[in-house]
Design an enzyme around this catalytic site. Structure first.
Site, PDB file in Angstrom:
ATOM      1  N   SER A 126     -35.922  14.306  16.967  1.00  0.00           N
ATOM      2  CA  SER A 126     -36.225  12.895  16.707  1.00  0.00           C
ATOM      3  C   SER A 126     -34.974  12.050  16.863  1.00  0.00           C
ATOM      4  CB  SER A 126     -36.736  12.792  15.262  1.00  0.00           C
ATOM      5  OG  SER A 126     -36.770  11.449  14.845  1.00  0.00           O
ATOM      6  N   TYR A 150     -35.986  14.613   5.726  1.00  0.00           N
ATOM      7  CA  TYR A 150     -36.719  14.834   6.983  1.00  0.00           C
ATOM      8  C   TYR A 150     -35.731  14.896   8.156  1.00  0.00           C
ATOM      9  CZ  TYR A 150     -39.132  13.860  11.307  1.00  0.00           C
ATOM     10  OH  TYR A 150     -39.547  13.927  12.618  1.00  0.00           O
ATOM     11  N   LYS A 154     -34.412  18.096  10.776  1.00  0.00           N
ATOM     12  CA  LYS A 154     -34.358  18.111  12.247  1.00  0.00           C
ATOM     13  C   LYS A 154     -32.934  18.438  12.719  1.00  0.00           C
ATOM     14  CE  LYS A 154     -38.614  17.182  13.188  1.00  0.00           C
ATOM     15  NZ  LYS A 154     -39.473  18.190  13.800  1.00  0.00           N
TER      16      LYS A 154
HETATM   17  P1  NAD Z   1     -48.418  15.488  13.143  1.00  0.00           P
HETATM   18  O1  NAD Z   1     -48.276  15.616  11.674  1.00  0.00           O
HETATM   19  O2  NAD Z   1     -49.577  14.727  13.669  1.00  0.00           O
HETATM   20  O3  NAD Z   1     -48.436  16.936  13.823  1.00  0.00           O
HETATM   21  C1  NAD Z   1     -47.734  18.017  13.271  1.00  0.00           C
HETATM   22  C2  NAD Z   1     -48.696  19.182  13.221  1.00  0.00           C
HETATM   23  O4  NAD Z   1     -48.023  20.323  12.679  1.00  0.00           O
HETATM   24  C3  NAD Z   1     -49.903  18.919  12.328  1.00  0.00           C
HETATM   25  O5  NAD Z   1     -51.085  19.226  13.022  1.00  0.00           O
HETATM   26  C4  NAD Z   1     -49.700  19.845  11.138  1.00  0.00           C
HETATM   27  O6  NAD Z   1     -50.926  20.289  10.598  1.00  0.00           O
HETATM   28  C5  NAD Z   1     -48.882  20.957  11.759  1.00  0.00           C
HETATM   29  N1  NAD Z   1     -48.028  21.702  10.828  1.00  0.00           N
HETATM   30  C6  NAD Z   1     -47.154  21.200   9.914  1.00  0.00           C
HETATM   31  N2  NAD Z   1     -46.530  22.213   9.278  1.00  0.00           N
HETATM   32  C7  NAD Z   1     -46.999  23.363   9.804  1.00  0.00           C
HETATM   33  C8  NAD Z   1     -46.742  24.728   9.552  1.00  0.00           C
HETATM   34  N3  NAD Z   1     -45.875  25.110   8.620  1.00  0.00           N
HETATM   35  N4  NAD Z   1     -47.395  25.646  10.281  1.00  0.00           N
HETATM   36  C9  NAD Z   1     -48.298  25.278  11.232  1.00  0.00           C
HETATM   37  N5  NAD Z   1     -48.598  24.005  11.488  1.00  0.00           N
HETATM   38  C10 NAD Z   1     -47.948  23.049  10.794  1.00  0.00           C
HETATM   39  O7  NAD Z   1     -47.049  14.887  13.700  1.00  0.00           O
HETATM   40  P2  NAD Z   1     -46.684  14.385  15.152  1.00  0.00           P
HETATM   41  O8  NAD Z   1     -46.457  12.932  15.071  1.00  0.00           O
HETATM   42  O9  NAD Z   1     -47.612  14.931  16.133  1.00  0.00           O
HETATM   43  O10 NAD Z   1     -45.248  15.063  15.299  1.00  0.00           O
HETATM   44  C11 NAD Z   1     -45.075  16.298  15.949  1.00  0.00           C
HETATM   45  C12 NAD Z   1     -43.610  16.698  15.806  1.00  0.00           C
HETATM   46  O11 NAD Z   1     -42.789  15.677  16.362  1.00  0.00           O
HETATM   47  C13 NAD Z   1     -43.147  16.878  14.363  1.00  0.00           C
HETATM   48  O12 NAD Z   1     -42.263  17.968  14.312  1.00  0.00           O
HETATM   49  C14 NAD Z   1     -42.422  15.595  14.072  1.00  0.00           C
HETATM   50  O13 NAD Z   1     -41.419  15.763  13.106  1.00  0.00           O
HETATM   51  C15 NAD Z   1     -41.824  15.263  15.416  1.00  0.00           C
HETATM   52  N6  NAD Z   1     -41.578  13.837  15.616  1.00  0.00           N
HETATM   53  C16 NAD Z   1     -42.573  12.943  15.390  1.00  0.00           C
HETATM   54  C17 NAD Z   1     -42.321  11.585  15.545  1.00  0.00           C
HETATM   55  C18 NAD Z   1     -43.377  10.557  15.252  1.00  0.00           C
HETATM   56  O14 NAD Z   1     -43.025   9.417  14.957  1.00  0.00           O
HETATM   57  N7  NAD Z   1     -44.661  10.889  15.307  1.00  0.00           N
HETATM   58  C19 NAD Z   1     -41.060  11.149  15.975  1.00  0.00           C
HETATM   59  C20 NAD Z   1     -40.082  12.105  16.218  1.00  0.00           C
HETATM   60  C21 NAD Z   1     -40.344  13.447  16.032  1.00  0.00           C
HETATM   61  C1  WQD Z   2     -40.545   0.658  12.881  1.00  0.00           C
HETATM   62  C2  WQD Z   2     -40.103  -0.749  12.484  1.00  0.00           C
HETATM   63  C3  WQD Z   2     -39.677  -0.997  10.137  1.00  0.00           C
HETATM   64  C4  WQD Z   2     -43.810  -0.415   8.824  1.00  0.00           C
HETATM   65  C5  WQD Z   2     -39.844   6.512  11.778  1.00  0.00           C
HETATM   66  C6  WQD Z   2     -39.048   7.677  11.264  1.00  0.00           C
HETATM   67  C7  WQD Z   2     -38.405   8.397  12.400  1.00  0.00           C
HETATM   68  C8  WQD Z   2     -39.435   8.784  13.470  1.00  0.00           C
HETATM   69  C9  WQD Z   2     -40.293   7.629  13.875  1.00  0.00           C
HETATM   70  C10 WQD Z   2     -40.164  11.032  13.102  1.00  0.00           C
HETATM   71  C11 WQD Z   2     -38.968  -0.749  11.475  1.00  0.00           C
HETATM   72  C12 WQD Z   2     -40.839  -1.852  10.566  1.00  0.00           C
HETATM   73  C13 WQD Z   2     -42.661  -0.539   9.589  1.00  0.00           C
HETATM   74  C14 WQD Z   2     -44.305  -1.563   8.144  1.00  0.00           C
HETATM   75  C15 WQD Z   2     -42.510  -2.863   9.071  1.00  0.00           C
HETATM   76  N1  WQD Z   2     -40.334   9.781  12.990  1.00  0.00           N
HETATM   77  N2  WQD Z   2     -42.030  -1.733   9.715  1.00  0.00           N
HETATM   78  N3  WQD Z   2     -43.629  -2.739   8.314  1.00  0.00           N
HETATM   79  O1  WQD Z   2     -38.652   3.768  10.807  1.00  0.00           O
HETATM   80  O2  WQD Z   2     -38.182   3.449  13.277  1.00  0.00           O
HETATM   81  O3  WQD Z   2     -38.977   5.630  12.465  1.00  0.00           O
HETATM   82  O4  WQD Z   2     -40.841   6.997  12.709  1.00  0.00           O
HETATM   83  O5  WQD Z   2     -39.203  11.590  13.533  1.00  0.00           O
HETATM   84  O6  WQD Z   2     -37.792   9.511  11.847  1.00  0.00           O
HETATM   85  O7  WQD Z   2     -38.053   7.184  10.378  1.00  0.00           O
HETATM   86  O8  WQD Z   2     -40.544   3.755  12.509  1.00  0.00           O
HETATM   87  O9  WQD Z   2     -42.782   2.744  12.601  1.00  0.00           O
HETATM   88  O10 WQD Z   2     -41.765   3.271  10.347  1.00  0.00           O
HETATM   89  O11 WQD Z   2     -40.820   1.408  11.701  1.00  0.00           O
HETATM   90  O12 WQD Z   2     -41.932  -3.951   9.173  1.00  0.00           O
HETATM   91  O13 WQD Z   2     -45.305  -1.497   7.419  1.00  0.00           O
HETATM   92  O14 WQD Z   2     -41.192  -1.397  11.844  1.00  0.00           O
HETATM   93  O15 WQD Z   2     -38.895  -1.650   9.181  1.00  0.00           O
HETATM   94  O16 WQD Z   2     -38.142  -1.846  11.783  1.00  0.00           O
HETATM   95  P1  WQD Z   2     -38.992   4.073  12.202  1.00  0.00           P
HETATM   96  P2  WQD Z   2     -41.575   2.825  11.759  1.00  0.00           P
END
Ligand code: NAD
Ligand code: WQD
Length: 363
Positions: A126, A150, A154
């Site tokens: 991330s 979190y 990562k």
């Molecule tokens: P999500 O929660 O929709 O998907 C994650 C999946 O992993 C879920 O289906 C959950 O049931 C499964 N899971 C969690 N723990 C598990 C375990 N111990 N064993 C088996 N399955 C498990 O999230 P997403 O948005 O699809 O994110 C996928 C990956 O990408 C995650 O690792 C997340 O940290 C990373 N990521 C997400 C974002 C984002 O904003 N969505 C941003 C950066 C990184």
């Molecule tokens: C985006 C912008 C908020 C909600 C997060 C995780 C990051 C990654 C992606 C997994 C910011 C603003 C948000 C609301 C708002 N996930 N906001 N009102 O914080 O950039 O990243 O998701 O890896 O680790 O931290 O994403 O969508 O929460 O926020 O004003 O109700 O929207 O302040 O500027 P963020 P976000």
């Protein structure tokens, strides 16, 4: 030959979209997910969309015994490891749960992969590992630091992968650092389905638009940005899915090079062998463009013709002013770049949200 991929967390938001892209690119897939933050219905819908059954195993990546059974039953080319917990606020309240799930779970998976000599991995990292960036756009060599469990989980996994790559040249560990994934599949059949009130901006906006939530709170309007609100790099989940396919294709090319190299050097000398090991390879997946909260809200209202009432609220703890990627490395190595616009992200999010006001839950 069709390559088979284990997709941990494949029932989740990014995983389900990636399953479609993998199938379309000709990969065989096995999904392994404990459904802790997803539903079986997502898998059913993916199967409908690709018009083919999906092998789904309900299981936890911390369960080594069950993982061994899966690896024993299949010959995998590699693993895409999405499985993890991702809510920043929850990680602050429950750090052990996050370290156990995200770090211990990954170690268990890597141990089983090593035992079965499956050493190609695409890991979901991330942009959060960059903390508050010193310079923009952020490239892969930017310093890393995290302020919440979190993000730490990562970063810890990244360090583990780096050490693993140093220990053994056979590991190929593509670490994709996603910026802000939004949007949904064009069919409107799969999308992001938060369990509770969304933490992230786009699902919050769409739930306000559909009438589930009353009003968006915009966290801070005094940042040093174009309009005072936070700037992020939003990336369509379908583009993100394509990035995973590109990463696997890159790993396949490297594997082919290694095989050819071995063949040509067999009768000559191994000292001239090219090192085709990928090692630890971090790559940003972002659009390279920043959009402010107000710009996103305005775009969403305009393209969907839905009103999104909002109010300004204090800054959210831990938030940064601006974050956007340099996506040059992804273009150079993977020949990948984002194709879809903010308009596409809003239209597709709205299609999913309006067709499925309660997500995958029918009531
Ligand atoms: P999500 O929660 O929709 O998907 C994650 C999946 O992993 C879920 O289906 C959950 O049931 C499964 N899971 C969690 N723990 C598990 C375990 N111990 N064993 C088996 N399955 C498990 O999230 P997403 O948005 O699809 O994110 C996928 C990956 O990408 C995650 O690792 C997340 O940290 C990373 N990521 C997400 C974002 C984002 O904003 N969505 C941003 C950066 C990184
Ligand atoms: C985006 C912008 C908020 C909600 C997060 C995780 C990051 C990654 C992606 C997994 C910011 C603003 C948000 C609301 C708002 N996930 N906001 N009102 O914080 O950039 O990243 O998701 O890896 O680790 O931290 O994403 O969508 O929460 O926020 O004003 O109700 O929207 O302040 O500027 P963020 P976000």
């Amino acid at each position: 030959m069709q390559q088979k991929i284990l997709v941990t967390g494949g029932a989740g938001y990014i995983g389900s979209h990636t399953c479609i892209a993998l199938h379309e690119a000709g990969y065989g897939i096995v999904v392994y997910d404990n459904l802790t933050n997803s539903s079986r219905e997502a898998i059913n819908r993916v199967a409908q969309l690709i018009d083919a059954p999906i092998e789904f195993i309900e299981g936890d990546v911390r369960n080594a015994e069950q993982l061994r059974e899966v690896f024993a039953a299949h010959q995998f080319f590699g693993v895409i490891h999405f499985a993890g917990l991702k809510a920043v606020g929850e990680s602050v309240a429950k750090p052990l749960m996050y370290y156990n799930n995200n770090v211990s779970g990954t170690i268990t998976l890597l141990e089983v992969m090593a035992d079965y000599k499956v050493k190609n991995l695409v890991f979901s990292s991330s942009a959060t590992v960059y903390g508050d960036p010193e310079t923009l756009p952020i490239d892969e060599s930017s310093p890393r630091s995290c302020t919440n469990p979190y993000g730490q989980s990562k970063l810890m996994v990244e360090h583990i992968l780096e050490d693993l790559a140093v220990s053994d040249d056979d590991w190929n560990l593509v670490t994709l650092r996603y910026f802000n994934p939004v949007g949904a599949h064009i069919s409107g059949q799969i999308g992001e389905d938060p369990n509770d009130t969304p933490n992230n901006l786009m699902p919050y906006i769409s739930q306000v638009a559909v009438g589930k939530l009353e009003k968006l709170s915009i966290f801070g309007n005094d940042y040093p940005t174009v309009d005072g609100t936070g700037v992020r790099d939003y990336i369509h989940v379908v583009d993100l899915a394509a990035g995973h396919v590109a990463a696997l294709q890159y790993l396949e090319q490297q594997a082919d090079l290694a095989t050819n190299d071995l063949a040509t050097n067999d009768s000559v000398t191994n000292s001239s062998a090219i090192n085709t090991s990928v090692g630890f390879l971090p790559i940003n997946l972002g659009s390279g463009k920043g959009s402010s909260v107000l710009e996103l809200v305005t775009a969403f209202s305009e393209v969907t013709a839905q009103s999104v009432p909002y109010q300004f609220a204090p800054r959210r703890a831990g938030d940064i002013a601006s974050c956007y990627a340099s996506a040059d490395k992804a273009k150079a190595l993977l020949n990948w770049q984002a194709q879809l616009s903010i308009t596409d992200m809003c239209v597709d999010t709205w299609r999913w949200q309006s067709m499925n006001p309660n997500g995958y839950c029918p009531t």
